[in-house]
Design an enzyme around this catalytic site. Structure first.
Site, PDB file in Angstrom:
ATOM      1  N   HIS A  13      10.730  36.578  11.614  1.00  0.00           N
ATOM      2  CA  HIS A  13      10.184  35.697  12.653  1.00  0.00           C
ATOM      3  C   HIS A  13       9.476  36.528  13.732  1.00  0.00           C
ATOM      4  CE1 HIS A  13      12.508  31.953  11.504  1.00  0.00           C
ATOM      5  NE2 HIS A  13      12.996  32.881  10.704  1.00  0.00           N
TER       6      HIS A  13
ATOM      7  N   ASP B 202       9.314  29.446  18.543  1.00  0.00           N
ATOM      8  CA  ASP B 202       9.679  29.431  17.126  1.00  0.00           C
ATOM      9  C   ASP B 202      10.214  28.041  16.789  1.00  0.00           C
ATOM     10  OD1 ASP B 202      11.160  29.789  14.636  1.00  0.00           O
ATOM     11  OD2 ASP B 202      11.034  31.939  15.012  1.00  0.00           O
TER      12      ASP B 202
ATOM     13  N   ALA C  54      11.927  50.182   3.680  1.00  0.00           N
ATOM     14  CA  ALA C  54      10.627  50.655   3.191  1.00  0.00           C
ATOM     15  C   ALA C  54       9.492  50.164   4.083  1.00  0.00           C
ATOM     16  CB  ALA C  54      10.408  50.117   1.782  1.00  0.00           C
TER      17      ALA C  54
ATOM     18  N   GLN D 201       6.921  48.324   3.832  1.00  0.00           N
ATOM     19  CA  GLN D 201       6.528  47.453   2.715  1.00  0.00           C
ATOM     20  C   GLN D 201       5.018  47.272   2.552  1.00  0.00           C
ATOM     21  OE1 GLN D 201       9.032  44.204   1.473  1.00  0.00           O
ATOM     22  NE2 GLN D 201       7.393  42.773   1.851  1.00  0.00           N
TER      23      GLN D 201
ATOM     24  N   TRP E   2       8.492  34.442   3.274  1.00  0.00           N
ATOM     25  CA  TRP E   2       7.093  34.085   3.465  1.00  0.00           C
ATOM     26  C   TRP E   2       6.233  35.291   3.847  1.00  0.00           C
ATOM     27  CZ3 TRP E   2       3.832  31.362   1.371  1.00  0.00           C
ATOM     28  CH2 TRP E   2       2.606  31.022   1.966  1.00  0.00           C
ATOM     29  N   ASN E   3       6.781  36.191   4.688  1.00  0.00           N
ATOM     30  CA  ASN E   3       5.990  37.373   5.052  1.00  0.00           C
ATOM     31  C   ASN E   3       5.728  38.234   3.821  1.00  0.00           C
ATOM     32  OD1 ASN E   3       5.861  37.277   8.122  1.00  0.00           O
ATOM     33  ND2 ASN E   3       8.036  36.995   7.730  1.00  0.00           N
TER      34      ASN E   3
ATOM     35  N   GLU F 174       2.145  39.318   2.375  1.00  0.00           N
ATOM     36  CA  GLU F 174       1.796  40.745   2.268  1.00  0.00           C
ATOM     37  C   GLU F 174       1.375  41.089   0.838  1.00  0.00           C
ATOM     38  OE1 GLU F 174       5.356  42.474   3.952  1.00  0.00           O
ATOM     39  OE2 GLU F 174       4.901  41.574   5.908  1.00  0.00           O
TER      40      GLU F 174
HETATM   41  N1  UDP Z   1      10.405  44.587   5.226  1.00  0.00           N
HETATM   42  C1  UDP Z   1      10.043  45.910   5.294  1.00  0.00           C
HETATM   43  N2  UDP Z   1      10.797  46.821   4.618  1.00  0.00           N
HETATM   44  C2  UDP Z   1      11.887  46.488   3.877  1.00  0.00           C
HETATM   45  C3  UDP Z   1      12.244  45.122   3.802  1.00  0.00           C
HETATM   46  C4  UDP Z   1      11.467  44.206   4.478  1.00  0.00           C
HETATM   47  O1  UDP Z   1       9.062  46.278   5.952  1.00  0.00           O
HETATM   48  O2  UDP Z   1      12.522  47.383   3.307  1.00  0.00           O
HETATM   49  C5  UDP Z   1       9.588  43.602   5.987  1.00  0.00           C
HETATM   50  C6  UDP Z   1       8.593  42.916   5.072  1.00  0.00           C
HETATM   51  O3  UDP Z   1       7.385  43.657   5.029  1.00  0.00           O
HETATM   52  C7  UDP Z   1       8.446  41.559   5.728  1.00  0.00           C
HETATM   53  C8  UDP Z   1       9.754  41.340   6.467  1.00  0.00           C
HETATM   54  O4  UDP Z   1      10.413  42.601   6.508  1.00  0.00           O
HETATM   55  O5  UDP Z   1       7.388  41.577   6.668  1.00  0.00           O
HETATM   56  C9  UDP Z   1      10.665  40.383   5.754  1.00  0.00           C
HETATM   57  O6  UDP Z   1      10.192  39.091   5.971  1.00  0.00           O
HETATM   58  P1  UDP Z   1      10.227  37.999   4.838  1.00  0.00           P
HETATM   59  O7  UDP Z   1       9.685  36.740   5.434  1.00  0.00           O
HETATM   60  O8  UDP Z   1       9.540  38.488   3.620  1.00  0.00           O
HETATM   61  O9  UDP Z   1      11.740  37.839   4.443  1.00  0.00           O
HETATM   62  P2  UDP Z   1      13.096  37.718   5.311  1.00  0.00           P
HETATM   63  O10 UDP Z   1      13.531  39.096   5.593  1.00  0.00           O
HETATM   64  O11 UDP Z   1      12.769  36.928   6.536  1.00  0.00           O
HETATM   65  O12 UDP Z   1      14.000  37.013   4.360  1.00  0.00           O
END
Ligand code: UDP
Length: 449
Positions: free
Chosen positions: A17, A106, A328, A330, A348-349, A353
Site C-alpha cells: 500500500h 487508502d 529482493a 524485485q 497487485w504491485n 511490475e
Molecule cells: N517486494 C520486493 N522484494 C521482495 C518481495 C516484495 O521488492 O523480496 C515488493 C514488490 O516489488 C512489490 C511489493 O513488495 O512492489 C509487494 O506488493 P504486492 O502488491 O505484490 O504484494 P503484497 O506484499 O502486498 O502481498
C-alpha cells in the site's frame, strides 16, 4: 507568494500500500503540491526513501511496538488502525497550520475519509487493488445475500468451479474458487465485515484513484464510475525519483553475479510478496517442483515466509539450479534480461511490475484479492498460467516447464504487447498520464475555491 495546495496522504501501513501511494505522492510533489505522507511509526522508520518536498509524519497504530505486524498477524493491524487511529488522525489534521486541501485515503483506512468529511475537507480514496478486485469487494454484501459466501474449504470441486453470478461483468470470469480469501469465512466474521464496512464507507469519498490502466481493465474502471463520479486510473505508477523502493528489510544483492551468468530469459523468478506465508510443507513442495523442472530459478524468501514461526529454509534444500535471496529488489530482477518468467502470489504491485517488465507469470494466489488477480492474468489477459491453488511438486514442475518452454512464445507475445501499452498509458497523451494530470488540476481547483 501563493500557498500551494496541501494534500495529506494516508496509506495502510504495509509495503504493497505504501509503495504505490508514495509514488503518487512523489508525482504530486513534483507538480508543486505540498504533501504530508502519514504512516504508522514502524513504517515511518522503514521508509528509506525520503523524497524532498514530502513531509513524512507518523501516528501510532494502536498495536504494541513488538507486535510483528506481518504475515497472518497483519489482520490485527487492519482492526487496530480502524479503531485506534481516527482521533489521532483527526487531531493531526485539525492542528495543521497549512490547512489540507484534500485527504487521499487508502480505501482500507476509511476512518480517514470520515475524518475529512467531519472536518469539511474533500476526501479521495486510493484503492491499491486492481479495478476488477475493487469491483468484487463492492459486491461482498451481494455475495452473502445470494448465498455465494461462505465458499466452504473442501467443497466438492464442482461447486468451486461454478461461476459466480452476482457480480456484474464477472459472470463469465470468476468461479467460486476465485473469490477473495475472505469469502471462505463465515458471513459474520470480523474480517469479512471489516472489508464490507470499508467498501461502504469508501463511497463517501468524492473520487477514486486506481493504480491500473485502460488496456488491462477498462471495463471495470468504467463500472466503478457507477459508484464514484470520478475515477482516476493512473497506473502503472512508476516512481519519478530514481531511489530505492521502501523496503522492510535490507536489500539482498547477492544474486546479481549469478543472474548475469544465465542465458537470456532462462530464469524463473519466484516471490510470494511482502505479507503472505507458506506452510513448511508447501515451501518444500515448491522447492522440489522447481528443482525437478530443471529450470534455473531465483527465489525471494523473506525470513517470515514460513508460517507458524516454523523457522528458516530447511538446510537440505540446496540446488545447483536455484538461488535464494532474502528481500529482493524485485523490479530490478524482473527487468533483468536473464529472467524469463515470474512465479507470483499475484499481489497487485507484483502483477503490474511483471506487466511493466513484459514477463509471463505463473499464478499461485495465496490470500486476499490475489485469487481474482490470478484469474485475470491467466484467463482474461492471457499473461500467464494458473496453478489452481495447488502446490504439489508435480504441478509446480509441470507449470514451470509449460511457462518457460511450451507456452513461452505465445504468452511472451501478449506480455510484450501489454508492456508496450503500459508505457503508452503513462506517456504524454496516454490515458493514465492524462488522468494523473486531471487529478493534479482538480486538486488545484479545490484549493482555489
Ligand atoms: N517486494 C520486493 N522484494 C521482495 C518481495 C516484495 O521488492 O523480496 C515488493 C514488490 O516489488 C512489490 C511489493 O513488495 O512492489 C509487494 O506488493 P504486492 O502488491 O505484490 O504484494 P503484497 O506484499 O502486498 O502481498
Amino acid at each position: 507568494m501563493d500557498v500551494p495546495p496541501h494534500v495529506v496522504i494516508l496509506p495502510f501501513p504495509a509495503v504493497g500500500h505504501i509503495k504505490p501511494m508514495l509514488m503518487l505522492a512523489e508525482h504530486l510533489s513534483l507538480a508543486g503540491l505540498t504533501i504530508s505522507f502519514v504512516n504508522n511509526e514502524q513504517s515511518h522508520q522503514l521508509i528509506r526513501r525520503r523524497s524532498p518536498g514530502i513531509n513524512f509524519l507518523s501516528i501510532p497504530d494502536g498495536l504494541p511496538p513488538d507486535h510483528p505486524r506481518s504475515g497472518p498477524s497483519i489482520v490485527d493491524l487492519l482492526i487496530s488502525t480502524s479503531t485506534a487511529c481516527k482521533p489521532i488522525f483527526k487531531h493531526l489534521i485539525a492542528s495543521m497550520t497549512h490547512a489540507p486541501t484534500c485527504v487521499i485515503a487508502d480505501g482500507i483506512m476509511s476512518f480517514s475519509i470520515d475524518v475529512a468529511v467531519e472536518l469539511g475537507i474533500p476526501a479521495i480514496a486510493f484503492r491499491t487493488y486492481s479495478a476488477t478486485s475493487t469491483w468484487t469487494y463492492f459486491h461482498l454484501q451481494n455475495l452473502i445475500q445470494e448465498g455465494e459466501i461462505p465458499v466452504v474449504a473442501g467443497t466438492e470441486s464442482e461447486e468451486l468451479e461454478r461461476q459466480v453470478r452476482c457480480i456484474p461483468g464477472l459472470e463469465k470470469i470468476l468461479r467460486r474458487r476465485d473469490l477473495p480469501s475472505i469469502c471462505r469465512l463465515d458471513p459474520h466474521n470480523q474480517i469479512l465485515q471489516f472489508f464490507i464496512n470499508q467498501a461502504s464507507k469508501m463511497r463517501n469519498a468524492s473520487a477514486l484513484i486506481l493504480n491500473t490502466f485502460d488496456s488491462l481493465e477498462a471495463p471495470f474502471i468504467s463500472r466503478l464510475h457507477s459508484i464514484f463520479p470520478t475515477v482516476y486510473a493512473i497506473g502503472p505508477l512508476r516512481s519519478p525519483a530514481q531511489h530505492d523502493s521502501p523496503t522492510p528489510l535490507q536489500i539482498d544483492k547477492s544474486y546479481i553475479q549469478w543472474l548475469d551468468s544465465q542465458p537470456s530469459r532462462s530464469v524463473l523468478y519466484v516471490s510470494f510478496g511482502s505479507v503472505a506465508t507458506l506452510s513448511r510443507d508447501e515451501l518444500v513442495e515448491f522447492w522440489h517442483g522447481l528443482v525437478n523442472s530443471e529450470i534455473p530459478f531465483l527465489w525471494a524468501i523473506r525470513p517470515d515466509l514460513i508460517d507458524n514461526g516454523s523457522g528458516a529454509v530447511p538446510d537440505d534444500l540446496r540446488s545447483k539450479r536455484g538461488r535464494i535471496v532474502g528481500w529482493a529488489p524485485q523490479e530490478e530482477i524482473l527487468a533483468h534480461d536473464a529472467v524469463g518468467g515470474f512465479l507470483t502470489h499475484c499481489g497487485w504491485n507484483s502483477i503490474l511490475e511483471s506487466v511493466w517488465a513484459g514477463k509471463p507469470m505463473i499464478c499461485r494466489p495465496l490470500v486476499a484479492e490475489q485469487q481474482v488477480n490470478g484469474r485475470c492474468v491467466s484467463e482474461v489477459w492471457g499473461l500467464g498460467l494458473d496453478m489452481n491453488r495447488l502446490s504439489d511438486r508435480s504441478v509446480v514442475e509441470k507449470v514451470a516447464r509449460d511457462l518457460m518452454e511450451g507456452e513461452k512464445e505465445r504468452i511472451s507475445r501478449s506480455t510484450a504487447r501489454m508492456a508496450h501499452d503500459a508505457r503508452d498509458s503513462i506517456s504524454e497523451g496516454g490515458a493514465s498520464y492524462e488522468n494523473l494530470h486531471k487529478l493534479i488540476s482538480d486538486i488545484k481547483i479545490l484549493h482555489s475555491k
